[in-house]
Design a protein around this motif. Structure first.
Motif, PDB file in Angstrom:
ATOM      1  N   ALA A  30       1.071  -0.968  -0.019  1.00  0.00           N
ATOM      2  CA  ALA A  30       0.119  -0.029  -0.003  1.00  0.00           C
ATOM      3  C   ALA A  30       0.892   1.231  -0.011  1.00  0.00           C
ATOM      4  CB  ALA A  30      -0.961   0.070   0.905  1.00  0.00           C
ATOM      5  N   VAL A  31       2.073   0.986   0.658  1.00  0.00           N
ATOM      6  CA  VAL A  31       2.974   2.092   0.600  1.00  0.00           C
ATOM      7  C   VAL A  31       3.355   2.917  -0.789  1.00  0.00           C
ATOM      8  CG1 VAL A  31       5.366   3.109   1.113  1.00  0.00           C
ATOM      9  CG2 VAL A  31       4.118   1.636   2.777  1.00  0.00           C
ATOM     10  N   GLY A  32       3.274   1.972  -1.724  1.00  0.00           N
ATOM     11  CA  GLY A  32       3.596   2.318  -3.117  1.00  0.00           C
ATOM     12  C   GLY A  32       2.591   2.725  -3.959  1.00  0.00           C
ATOM     13  N   GLN A  33       1.351   2.573  -3.418  1.00  0.00           N
ATOM     14  CA  GLN A  33       0.011   3.012  -4.055  1.00  0.00           C
ATOM     15  C   GLN A  33      -0.631   4.221  -3.687  1.00  0.00           C
ATOM     16  OE1 GLN A  33      -2.052  -0.611  -4.007  1.00  0.00           O
ATOM     17  NE2 GLN A  33      -0.719  -1.757  -5.044  1.00  0.00           N
ATOM     18  N   SER A  34      -0.348   4.664  -2.349  1.00  0.00           N
ATOM     19  CA  SER A  34      -0.922   5.662  -1.612  1.00  0.00           C
ATOM     20  C   SER A  34      -0.065   6.598  -1.028  1.00  0.00           C
ATOM     21  CB  SER A  34      -2.157   4.959  -0.872  1.00  0.00           C
ATOM     22  OG  SER A  34      -2.903   6.094  -0.089  1.00  0.00           O
ATOM     23  N   ARG A  35      -0.430   7.751  -0.410  1.00  0.00           N
ATOM     24  CA  ARG A  35       0.364   8.519   0.442  1.00  0.00           C
ATOM     25  C   ARG A  35      -0.195   8.252   1.863  1.00  0.00           C
ATOM     26  NH1 ARG A  35      -0.494  14.253  -1.379  1.00  0.00           N
ATOM     27  NH2 ARG A  35       0.514  14.642   0.471  1.00  0.00           N
ATOM     28  N   PHE A  36      -1.516   7.701   2.260  1.00  0.00           N
ATOM     29  CA  PHE A  36      -1.978   7.592   3.472  1.00  0.00           C
ATOM     30  C   PHE A  36      -2.545   6.189   3.730  1.00  0.00           C
ATOM     31  CE2 PHE A  36      -2.719  12.139   1.925  1.00  0.00           C
ATOM     32  CZ  PHE A  36      -2.089  12.931   3.051  1.00  0.00           C
ATOM     33  N   VAL A  37      -2.554   5.925   5.059  1.00  0.00           N
ATOM     34  CA  VAL A  37      -3.236   4.674   5.357  1.00  0.00           C
ATOM     35  C   VAL A  37      -4.380   4.992   6.194  1.00  0.00           C
ATOM     36  CG1 VAL A  37      -1.624   4.186   7.383  1.00  0.00           C
ATOM     37  CG2 VAL A  37      -3.104   2.403   6.386  1.00  0.00           C
ATOM     38  N   LEU A  38      -5.367   4.254   6.249  1.00  0.00           N
ATOM     39  CA  LEU A  38      -6.725   4.614   7.124  1.00  0.00           C
ATOM     40  C   LEU A  38      -6.968   3.468   8.193  1.00  0.00           C
ATOM     41  CD1 LEU A  38      -9.258   5.661   4.333  1.00  0.00           C
ATOM     42  CD2 LEU A  38      -7.861   7.153   5.680  1.00  0.00           C
ATOM     43  N   GLY A  39      -7.201   3.665   9.227  1.00  0.00           N
ATOM     44  CA  GLY A  39      -7.682   2.759  10.271  1.00  0.00           C
ATOM     45  C   GLY A  39      -8.467   3.296  11.381  1.00  0.00           C
ATOM     46  N   ASN A  40      -8.515   2.505  12.429  1.00  0.00           N
ATOM     47  CA  ASN A  40      -9.112   2.838  13.615  1.00  0.00           C
ATOM     48  C   ASN A  40      -8.155   2.697  14.968  1.00  0.00           C
ATOM     49  OD1 ASN A  40     -11.664   3.234  12.421  1.00  0.00           O
ATOM     50  ND2 ASN A  40     -11.979   1.105  12.311  1.00  0.00           N
ATOM     51  N   LEU A  41      -8.228   3.680  15.925  1.00  0.00           N
ATOM     52  CA  LEU A  41      -7.336   3.395  17.046  1.00  0.00           C
ATOM     53  C   LEU A  41      -8.114   2.475  17.849  1.00  0.00           C
ATOM     54  CD1 LEU A  41      -6.963   7.216  18.219  1.00  0.00           C
ATOM     55  CD2 LEU A  41      -5.226   5.767  17.070  1.00  0.00           C
ATOM     56  N   THR A  42      -7.196   1.664  18.404  1.00  0.00           N
ATOM     57  CA  THR A  42      -7.669   0.578  19.456  1.00  0.00           C
ATOM     58  C   THR A  42      -8.051   1.048  20.746  1.00  0.00           C
ATOM     59  OG1 THR A  42      -5.326  -0.259  19.987  1.00  0.00           O
ATOM     60  CG2 THR A  42      -6.366  -1.209  17.844  1.00  0.00           C
ATOM     61  N   GLU A  43      -7.549   2.153  21.169  1.00  0.00           N
ATOM     62  CA  GLU A  43      -7.763   2.657  22.392  1.00  0.00           C
ATOM     63  C   GLU A  43      -8.864   3.736  22.377  1.00  0.00           C
ATOM     64  OE1 GLU A  43      -6.876   1.279  25.544  1.00  0.00           O
ATOM     65  OE2 GLU A  43      -5.986  -0.251  24.320  1.00  0.00           O
ATOM     66  N   PRO A  44      -9.704   3.956  23.268  1.00  0.00           N
ATOM     67  CA  PRO A  44     -10.661   5.122  23.161  1.00  0.00           C
ATOM     68  C   PRO A  44      -9.933   6.505  23.765  1.00  0.00           C
ATOM     69  CG  PRO A  44     -11.413   3.881  25.090  1.00  0.00           C
ATOM     70  CD  PRO A  44     -10.110   3.065  24.255  1.00  0.00           C
ATOM     71  N   ASP A  45     -10.405   7.614  23.129  1.00  0.00           N
ATOM     72  CA  ASP A  45      -9.748   8.833  23.534  1.00  0.00           C
ATOM     73  C   ASP A  45     -10.529   9.386  24.833  1.00  0.00           C
ATOM     74  OD1 ASP A  45     -12.454   9.720  22.741  1.00  0.00           O
ATOM     75  OD2 ASP A  45     -11.757  11.099  21.158  1.00  0.00           O
ATOM     76  N   GLU A  46     -10.242  10.444  25.378  1.00  0.00           N
ATOM     77  CA  GLU A  46     -10.902  11.017  26.536  1.00  0.00           C
ATOM     78  C   GLU A  46     -12.432  11.156  26.522  1.00  0.00           C
ATOM     79  OE1 GLU A  46      -9.887  14.138  23.666  1.00  0.00           O
ATOM     80  OE2 GLU A  46      -8.591  12.938  24.763  1.00  0.00           O
TER      81      GLU A  46
END
Length: 67
Positions: A30-46
């Motif tokens: 994916a590094v060669g095909q895009s500038r970004f990666v999308l995902g979800n944090l595994t820990e909740p924020d405040e």
């Protein structure tokens, strides 16, 4: 979604993120095909929310497949 520990430039504490990549090899492709990666944090924020994140590949120092 598999979890990855991502070490970013300028950040002392790594992020653990669920990514839409099956494994580290797919993430490397994916590094060669895009500038970004999308995902979800595994820990909740405040606020108790599991935030979606977009990480620029040029900020990534190291990626480790999480257990």
């Amino acid at each position: 979604m598999p979890s990855f520990t991502i070490h970013l430039m300028g950040r002392a504490v790594p992020l653990t993120v669920d990514l839409d990549c099956a494994d580290i090899e797919e993430l490397a492709q994916a590094v060669g095909q895009s500038r970004f990666v999308l995902g979800n944090l595994t820990e909740p924020d405040e606020d108790g929310v599991y935030r979606r994140v977009m990480i620029a590949f040029n900020r990534i120092e190291c990626v480790v497949e999480a257990a």
